[in-house]
Write an enzyme that holds these catalytic residues in place. Structure first.
Site, PDB file in Angstrom:
ATOM      1  N   ASP A 259       1.044  -1.306  -0.015  1.00 51.32           N
ATOM      2  CA  ASP A 259       0.084   0.005  -0.054  1.00 51.32           C
ATOM      3  C   ASP A 259       0.886   1.242  -0.026  1.00 51.32           C
ATOM      4  O   ASP A 259       1.699   1.396   0.949  1.00 51.32           O
ATOM      5  CB  ASP A 259      -0.931   0.055   1.242  1.00 51.32           C
ATOM      6  N   ASP A 294      -0.405   8.374   6.505  1.00 54.62           N
ATOM      7  CA  ASP A 294      -1.292   7.533   5.637  1.00 54.62           C
ATOM      8  C   ASP A 294      -2.685   8.080   5.546  1.00 54.62           C
ATOM      9  O   ASP A 294      -3.643   7.414   5.984  1.00 54.62           O
ATOM     10  CB  ASP A 294      -1.311   6.173   6.282  1.00 54.62           C
TER      11      ASP A 294
HETATM   12  C1  RNT Z   1      -5.572   0.232   6.151  1.00 55.33           C
HETATM   13  C2  RNT Z   1      -5.268  -0.523   4.788  1.00 55.33           C
HETATM   14  C3  RNT Z   1      -6.548  -1.322   4.299  1.00 55.33           C
HETATM   15  C4  RNT Z   1      -7.807  -0.480   4.442  1.00 55.33           C
HETATM   16  C5  RNT Z   1      -8.910  -1.104   3.644  1.00 55.33           C
HETATM   17  C6  RNT Z   1     -10.144  -0.448   3.914  1.00 55.33           C
HETATM   18  O1  RNT Z   1      -4.450   0.965   6.250  1.00 55.33           O
HETATM   19  O2  RNT Z   1      -4.532   0.316   3.860  1.00 55.33           O
HETATM   20  O3  RNT Z   1      -6.079  -1.830   3.020  1.00 55.33           O
HETATM   21  O4  RNT Z   1      -7.644   0.879   3.674  1.00 55.33           O
HETATM   22  O5  RNT Z   1      -9.022  -2.410   3.738  1.00 55.33           O
HETATM   23 ZN    ZN Z   2      -4.652  -0.710   1.852  1.00 50.76          ZN
END
Ligand code: RNT
Ligand code: ZN
Length: 418
Positions: A259, A294
């Protein structure tokens, strides 16, 4: 059909041909890429199973722009509308909390049938479905721990949630004829410095292994594991850190989820793909935009995004990478958020395809770094926008900001009345 768009494309094509770039090939390559649109942008990550539940897990949504989807039906309508102005055929990511049912059913009791309407909708839209078990926003995650909890009862509950999510993902894959990626992100961690950093990780390994025990054909579903640096309220220690999940994915043959918002702000996540993929089965991306932290801002065509798509294209990693989006902004029209993020990700991919990659690799091998620098810099002002516009026109989706008018009309006719 807009003649100006066609003419501009013809001229752009000539410019690219002159440097050995085939624009038709670039468009064909772009058509093959599926993005996975995250359903949770449409309702501020609340879901519909527990109407009174607030969002927890160290993530948050700000804003209260009118028109939040209040039901699965509204969410599906909104998604359909957004998908209609995004060129290409894509996927949608769900979460356990988006089950469509009137039954009083808890997260651990969810079954494929509770997602029947999503499968029907996906078939009608021609999209695939990805899955996420929900491990937050629930009384049983109130301690800040789920799969890594020291309390066996709590752990067992969440293990069932994980197992249920795999069954649902397997059902998506089977019904829709394309693999459903089932992403695992859990919020477990401590606000302040822990004494024992090992035991929670050992418990998380055991829980995950227990969840993965049942064999489900990979053609239907594969699991992805998403690490994180920290969450709000969980600043000092995250059980599922990057190294933890990278190792888990490698040793269990799973996908590693990266992410874009989960790292130190100056880390370049695009540099990680080629370091992991020679060893790993594949990647899931959560394309997001961190602003100082984040924050999950809407993805825009910035350097970070361009670096991501460039790495994927130049290093030939698209076949092993699932590109999901993950952001949530409630200060603007929620459909516009999806559309900007998705269209920009596709634009960034097109930019990456519109490049004389073999030529650049040759220059690099020959030590001609002057050419490498000069050409990559000149490429930045090549008429990629004309190719993008043409691709939109050919795909029967609005060119330029025309989509905004359509979304405004939808806002006026539908969203405002909610
Ligand atoms: C949280 C993660 C996760 C969520 C989703 C809603 O920090 O990024 O992926 O954003 O599952
Ligand atoms: Zn995520």
């Amino acid at each position: 059909m807009n003649e100006t768009v066609t003419q501009a494309y013809k001229l752009a094509k000539e410019r690219y041909t002159a440097i050995g770039v085939d624009t038709e090939k670039a468009i064909e390559a772009l058509k093959k890429v599926k993005l996975s649109l995250h359903c949770w942008q449409g309702d501020d990550v609340l879901g519909y199973l527990f109407p009174d539940q607030t969002l927890t897990g160290g993530i948050s949504v700000s804003g209260n722009y009118p028109g939040r989807a209040r039901s699965v039906d509204e969410l599906q309508k909104d998604l359909s509308k957004a998908l209609a102005v995004i060129p290409g055929k894509h996927k949608v990511q769900l979460h356990s909390i988006y089950a469509d049912t009137d039954e009083k059913v808890d997260l651990n009791e969810l079954e494929p049938r509770h997602f029947q309407s999503w499968v029907d909708w996906a078939k009608e839209q021609g999209v695939g479905l990805d899955m996420n078990g929900t491990f937050f926003s629930h009384p049983k995650s109130a301690s800040g721990f789920t799969l890594a909890s020291a309390d066996k009862e709590i752990r067992d509950f969440w293990i069932e949630v994980g197992k249920s999510s795999r069954k649902i993902a397997g059902y998506f894959g089977k019904e829709l004829g394309q693999q459903s990626v089932n992403n695992f992100w859990i919020p477990d961690g401590y606000k302040d410095n822990p004494i024992d950093k090992l035991s929670p990780r050992l418990r998380l390994i055991d829980s995950l292994d227990e969840i993965m025990k049942e064999k489900i054909p990979e053609a239907y579903t594969i699991e992805a594991v998403e690490g994180k640096l920290f969450g709000t309220g969980v600043e000092s220690y995250t059980v599922g850190s990057h190294e933890f999940y990278e190792a888990y994915a490698l040793t269990r043959g799973k996908l590693w989820t990266i992410d874009a918002g989960h790292f130190h702000p100056t880390e370049d996540i695009s540099d990680k793909f080629s370091a992991f993929l020679p060893f790993g089965k594949g990647l899931m991306l959560h394309v997001s935009r961190p602003v100082r932290w984040d924050s999950d801002h809407v993805v825009i065509l910035d350097d970070a995004l361009i670096r991501i798509t460039r790495s994927l294209v130049r290093d030939n990693e698209l076949d092993k990478t699932n590109i999901g989006l993950d952001f949530f902004d409630a200060t603007i029209n929620r459909l516009a958020a999806w559309i900007v993020g998705a269209r920009d990700t596709l634009k960034a991919l097109l930019m990456a395809f519109l490049s004389p990659i073999d030529d650049l690799k040759k220059a690099e091998l020959e030590g001609d770094y002057t050419k490498r620098l000069a050409l990559t810099e000149e490429l930045k002002s090549y008429p990629f926008g004309a190719v993008w516009d043409y691709y939109c026109q050919e795909s029967d989706v609005p060119v330029g900001a025309e989509w905004l008018e359509e979304i405004r009309r939808y806002e006026k006719d539908v969203l405002i009345n909610r």
